[in-house]
Motif scaffolding. Structure first.
Motif, PDB file in Angstrom:
ATOM      1  N   ILE A 469       0.817  -1.231   0.000  1.00  0.00           N
ATOM      2  CA  ILE A 469       0.000   0.000   0.000  1.00  0.00           C
ATOM      3  C   ILE A 469       0.840   1.266   0.000  1.00  0.00           C
ATOM      4  O   ILE A 469       0.304   2.356  -0.188  1.00  0.00           O
ATOM      5  N   ARG A 470       2.159   1.123   0.188  1.00  0.00           N
ATOM      6  CA  ARG A 470       2.992   2.332   0.305  1.00  0.00           C
ATOM      7  C   ARG A 470       2.938   3.162  -0.974  1.00  0.00           C
ATOM      8  O   ARG A 470       2.753   4.376  -0.921  1.00  0.00           O
ATOM      9  N   SER A 471       3.065   2.520  -2.120  1.00  0.00           N
ATOM     10  CA  SER A 471       3.065   3.281  -3.375  1.00  0.00           C
ATOM     11  C   SER A 471       1.710   3.927  -3.631  1.00  0.00           C
ATOM     12  O   SER A 471       1.624   5.067  -4.122  1.00  0.00           O
ATOM     13  N   THR A 472       0.618   3.226  -3.259  1.00  0.00           N
ATOM     14  CA  THR A 472      -0.728   3.800  -3.446  1.00  0.00           C
ATOM     15  C   THR A 472      -0.924   5.035  -2.583  1.00  0.00           C
ATOM     16  O   THR A 472      -1.476   6.059  -3.027  1.00  0.00           O
ATOM     17  N   LEU A 473      -0.457   4.967  -1.338  1.00  0.00           N
ATOM     18  CA  LEU A 473      -0.613   6.115  -0.442  1.00  0.00           C
ATOM     19  C   LEU A 473       0.288   7.264  -0.851  1.00  0.00           C
ATOM     20  O   LEU A 473      -0.082   8.438  -0.686  1.00  0.00           O
ATOM     21  N   MET A 474       1.476   6.965  -1.367  1.00  0.00           N
ATOM     22  CA  MET A 474       2.376   8.033  -1.789  1.00  0.00           C
ATOM     23  C   MET A 474       1.763   8.842  -2.927  1.00  0.00           C
ATOM     24  O   MET A 474       1.905  10.065  -2.995  1.00  0.00           O
ATOM     25  N   ALA A 482       4.098  10.191   8.041  1.00  0.00           N
ATOM     26  CA  ALA A 482       2.691  10.169   8.431  1.00  0.00           C
ATOM     27  C   ALA A 482       2.142   8.750   8.415  1.00  0.00           C
ATOM     28  O   ALA A 482       1.345   8.364   9.284  1.00  0.00           O
ATOM     29  N   LEU A 483       2.575   7.938   7.442  1.00  0.00           N
ATOM     30  CA  LEU A 483       2.132   6.551   7.372  1.00  0.00           C
ATOM     31  C   LEU A 483       2.627   5.762   8.578  1.00  0.00           C
ATOM     32  O   LEU A 483       1.861   5.012   9.209  1.00  0.00           O
ATOM     33  N   GLN A 484       3.913   5.912   8.929  1.00  0.00           N
ATOM     34  CA  GLN A 484       4.467   5.189  10.067  1.00  0.00           C
ATOM     35  C   GLN A 484       3.792   5.621  11.376  1.00  0.00           C
ATOM     36  O   GLN A 484       3.550   4.799  12.269  1.00  0.00           O
ATOM     37  N   LYS A 485       3.486   6.923  11.471  1.00  0.00           N
ATOM     38  CA  LYS A 485       2.820   7.426  12.674  1.00  0.00           C
ATOM     39  C   LYS A 485       1.412   6.849  12.798  1.00  0.00           C
ATOM     40  O   LYS A 485       0.950   6.485  13.881  1.00  0.00           O
ATOM     41  N   CYS A 486       0.722   6.765  11.670  1.00  0.00           N
ATOM     42  CA  CYS A 486      -0.620   6.185  11.665  1.00  0.00           C
ATOM     43  C   CYS A 486      -0.582   4.707  12.061  1.00  0.00           C
ATOM     44  O   CYS A 486      -1.395   4.240  12.866  1.00  0.00           O
ATOM     45  N   LEU A 487       0.377   3.970  11.505  1.00  0.00           N
ATOM     46  CA  LEU A 487       0.478   2.545  11.830  1.00  0.00           C
ATOM     47  C   LEU A 487       0.830   2.329  13.295  1.00  0.00           C
ATOM     48  O   LEU A 487       0.322   1.401  13.942  1.00  0.00           O
ATOM     49  N   LYS A 488       1.678   3.194  13.844  1.00  0.00           N
ATOM     50  CA  LYS A 488       2.031   3.074  15.263  1.00  0.00           C
ATOM     51  C   LYS A 488       0.807   3.329  16.147  1.00  0.00           C
ATOM     52  O   LYS A 488       0.583   2.648  17.145  1.00  0.00           O
ATOM     53  N   THR A 489       0.009   4.351  15.768  1.00  0.00           N
ATOM     54  CA  THR A 489      -1.186   4.670  16.554  1.00  0.00           C
ATOM     55  C   THR A 489      -2.153   3.498  16.591  1.00  0.00           C
ATOM     56  O   THR A 489      -2.644   3.095  17.654  1.00  0.00           O
ATOM     57  N   TYR A 490      -2.420   2.909  15.419  1.00  0.00           N
ATOM     58  CA  TYR A 490      -3.385   1.813  15.370  1.00  0.00           C
ATOM     59  C   TYR A 490      -2.795   0.508  15.881  1.00  0.00           C
ATOM     60  O   TYR A 490      -3.540  -0.410  16.265  1.00  0.00           O
ATOM     61  N   THR A 491      -1.461   0.391  15.889  1.00  0.00           N
ATOM     62  CA  THR A 491      -0.832  -0.780  16.501  1.00  0.00           C
ATOM     63  C   THR A 491      -1.004  -0.727  18.009  1.00  0.00           C
ATOM     64  O   THR A 491      -1.299  -1.739  18.666  1.00  0.00           O
ATOM     65  N   ASP A 492      -0.805   0.474  18.604  1.00  0.00           N
ATOM     66  CA  ASP A 492      -0.987   0.625  20.037  1.00  0.00           C
ATOM     67  C   ASP A 492      -2.426   0.376  20.452  1.00  0.00           C
ATOM     68  O   ASP A 492      -2.685  -0.087  21.577  1.00  0.00           O
ATOM     69  N   LEU A 493      -3.353   0.716  19.561  1.00  0.00           N
ATOM     70  CA  LEU A 493      -4.775   0.487  19.855  1.00  0.00           C
ATOM     71  C   LEU A 493      -5.188  -0.960  19.625  1.00  0.00           C
ATOM     72  O   LEU A 493      -6.323  -1.338  19.961  1.00  0.00           O
ATOM     73  N   GLY A 494      -4.309  -1.772  19.043  1.00  0.00           N
ATOM     74  CA  GLY A 494      -4.635  -3.152  18.797  1.00  0.00           C
ATOM     75  C   GLY A 494      -5.426  -3.406  17.534  1.00  0.00           C
ATOM     76  O   GLY A 494      -5.935  -4.514  17.326  1.00  0.00           O
ATOM     77  N   VAL A 495      -5.514  -2.387  16.661  1.00  0.00           N
ATOM     78  CA  VAL A 495      -6.267  -2.531  15.420  1.00  0.00           C
ATOM     79  C   VAL A 495      -5.369  -3.086  14.320  1.00  0.00           C
ATOM     80  O   VAL A 495      -5.775  -3.959  13.549  1.00  0.00           O
TER      81      VAL A 495
END
Length: 498
Positions: A469-474, A482-495
């Motif tokens: 999905i990296r190329s699609t989001l870029m 921003a992508l890494q920050k989003c993934l960290k947030t939802y990883t901490d939430l367990g999603v």
């Protein structure tokens, strides 16, 4: 006739029935009251009055068709003999209870008196000590600055936001009941003309006149607006000038004038989603523009958060009020006795009237602390919705002056500034999100928006790698950080599971 007529002072009132006295299924009735001589200028628009007089026919029968009808249907009027005010002004209440106020001035434990005053605000409502302290500052107000072409607002504006059922409307009703000049209205039932001024035609002279709205009637008082978010956008724009310049500019039907609206606005609004959403900004939750939100000195968020211990204390308090009809501790001493648990509305009105006579000055030490606190608030990287502007500085000064007045102090000291900053922090902290929630915006998208793009790219797949999905989001403008920050947030939430 010249030198053969006697001219007396004359005032015509239009008195409307109180909401509590309106018959079932009827609208409030109004009557025309004529005051002459010493009874004039006692009552002003917006006050609650009690009038003793005589109900008699109107001697002016008119001319033409109106004179013909007068033989069967005569106009009536109420000639006032005595006009009395139901709610005394702050100054009159302070003069009547001068001995009690003197005891408060000389009481050794000043903090205990201030705590008792805070508890006396809406005692039937459990808790909310900081909110009630802010409401006490709203009643007291800051010190006005005028002269030399400078006119700075001294009234404090507060907005309550939050979940339904947290006693927002009850607080508004109580403040409207204790203030001598107050107007209570709702957002859906108010129009721009009803809040500011309307053009009407005088029934006697036929001339075009202005009729003041709710904000004009609440001059030198408090205007309580419930369901603030339900107001139409065109009607809400009329509040912008009132909340900062404290005036209403009118240019209608050949009448160009400016009316005074020196009033404090206490508003309450419910979230448009039904419940408060932590991942949305306050302007998105209550559907209010940021330009209007910045004009409030305090934005207080009241949330309904489950808490076993707090819920137990709240239920005991509410059941005690329903069983005994008063708040717990009401029977410990007289209502105006300093040894009692609570103080009456009359005493609170007298206290506010006494401290309003004090105009505290800001000394050099307090001014230095105000500057340091403001610079510190500006340097903190808060959310975009909590931007600290010069209006925040003015709010800090007004709250400091109000707290100095409550202490009967003629100077604003360091403790007043610290307490005002704490109240501002409490209101700001209530607007902050818990940690690990949606944070600042990336390149045009929040974490929630980025995760929505990830779900769209995943489609029906249950497993998805970041490389897919990296190329699609870029291509859609999402940066790697921003992508890494989003993934960290939802990883901490367990999603998101890495």
């Amino acid at each position: 006739q010249y030198r053969a007529s006697k001219f007396v002072r004359f005032q015509e009132l239009r008195v409307q029935e109180l909401p509590g006295d309106v018959p079932k299924g009827a609208i409030p009735r109004s009557i025309r009251v004529v005051c002459e001589g010493v009874q004039t200028r006692i009552a002003t628009p917006g006050q609650t009055v009690r009038i003793i007089g005589a109900y008699c026919p109107d001697p002016s029968t008119g001319a033409g068709h109106e004179a013909f009808r007068a033989s069967t249907m005569i106009k009536t009027q109420f000639r006032a003999i005595k006009v009395m005010l139901e709610k005394r002004s702050y100054e009159e209440a302070a003069d009547d209870l001068g001995d009690r106020i003197a005891e408060v001035r000389e009481f050794p434990d000043r903090e205990a008196i201030i705590d008792k005053l805070i508890r006396s605000i809406a005692p039937e409502i459990f808790g909310m000590e900081d909110v009630k302290k802010a409401l006490l500052c709203l009643l007291v107000g800051g010190s006005s600055i005028g002269g030399n072409g400078i006119n700075i607002r001294s009234d404090i504006n507060i907005l309550f936001m939050g979940d339904p059922g947290v006693a927002k409307s009850q607080l508004l009703k109580w403040i409207a009941g204790v203030a001598p000049r107050s107007v209570f209205t709702t957002g859906k039932g108010s129009s721009g003309v009803g809040l500011t001024a309307a053009v009407a035609r005088d029934a006697n002279t036929g001339e075009t006149v202005l009729e003041g709205g709710a904000l004009v009637l609440a001059d030198h008082g408090i205007c309580c607006i419930d369901e603030f978010d339900k107001m139409d956008e065109t009607d809400r724009t009329s509040l912008h000038e009132v909340m900062e310049q404290q005036s209403v500019s009118i240019a209608k039907a050949g009448i160009i004038t400016t009316l005074n609206a020196r009033t404090s606005i206490l508003a309450a609004s419910n979230p448009k989603f039904g419940r408060w959403r932590r991942n949305a900004t306050p302007s998105e939750n209550v559907n209010l523009p940021p330009a209007l939100l910045s004009r409030f000195d305090l934005l207080w968020l009241l949330l309904d958060v489950p808490d076993r211990e707090k819920d137990s204390m709240l239920s005991k308090h509410v059941t005690h009020v329903h069983v005994h009809g008063v708040a717990p501790g009401r029977f410990t001493g007289a209502s105006n006795d300093l040894t009692g648990e609570y103080l009456s509305k009359d005493f609170l009105r007298a206290f506010v009237g006494e401290v309003k006579r004090i105009n505290p000055l800001i000394d050099q030490n307090a001014a230095k602390i105000i500057t340091e606190i403001y610079c510190e608030m500006r340097s903190q990287r808060q959310r975009q919705t909590n931007v600290v502007t010069a209006r925040t500085l003015m709010s800090l000064i007004r709250l400091s002056q109000a707290l100095a007045r409550i202490r009967f102090s003629v100077r604003v000291q360091e403790q007043d500034v610290r307490e005002a900053a704490r109240l501002l922090d409490c209101s700001k902290a209530s607007l902050q999100e818990p940690e690990d929630h949606t944070a600042n915006r990336g390149i045009g998208a929040t974490d929630a928006g980025i995760f929505t793009l990830i779900k769209e790219a995943a489609g029906s797949k249950s497993r998805l790698s970041v490389d897919d999905i990296r190329s699609t989001l870029m291509t859609k403008g999402v940066a790697e950080a921003a992508l890494q920050k989003c993934l960290k947030t939802y990883t901490d939430l367990g999603v998101w599971v890495a």
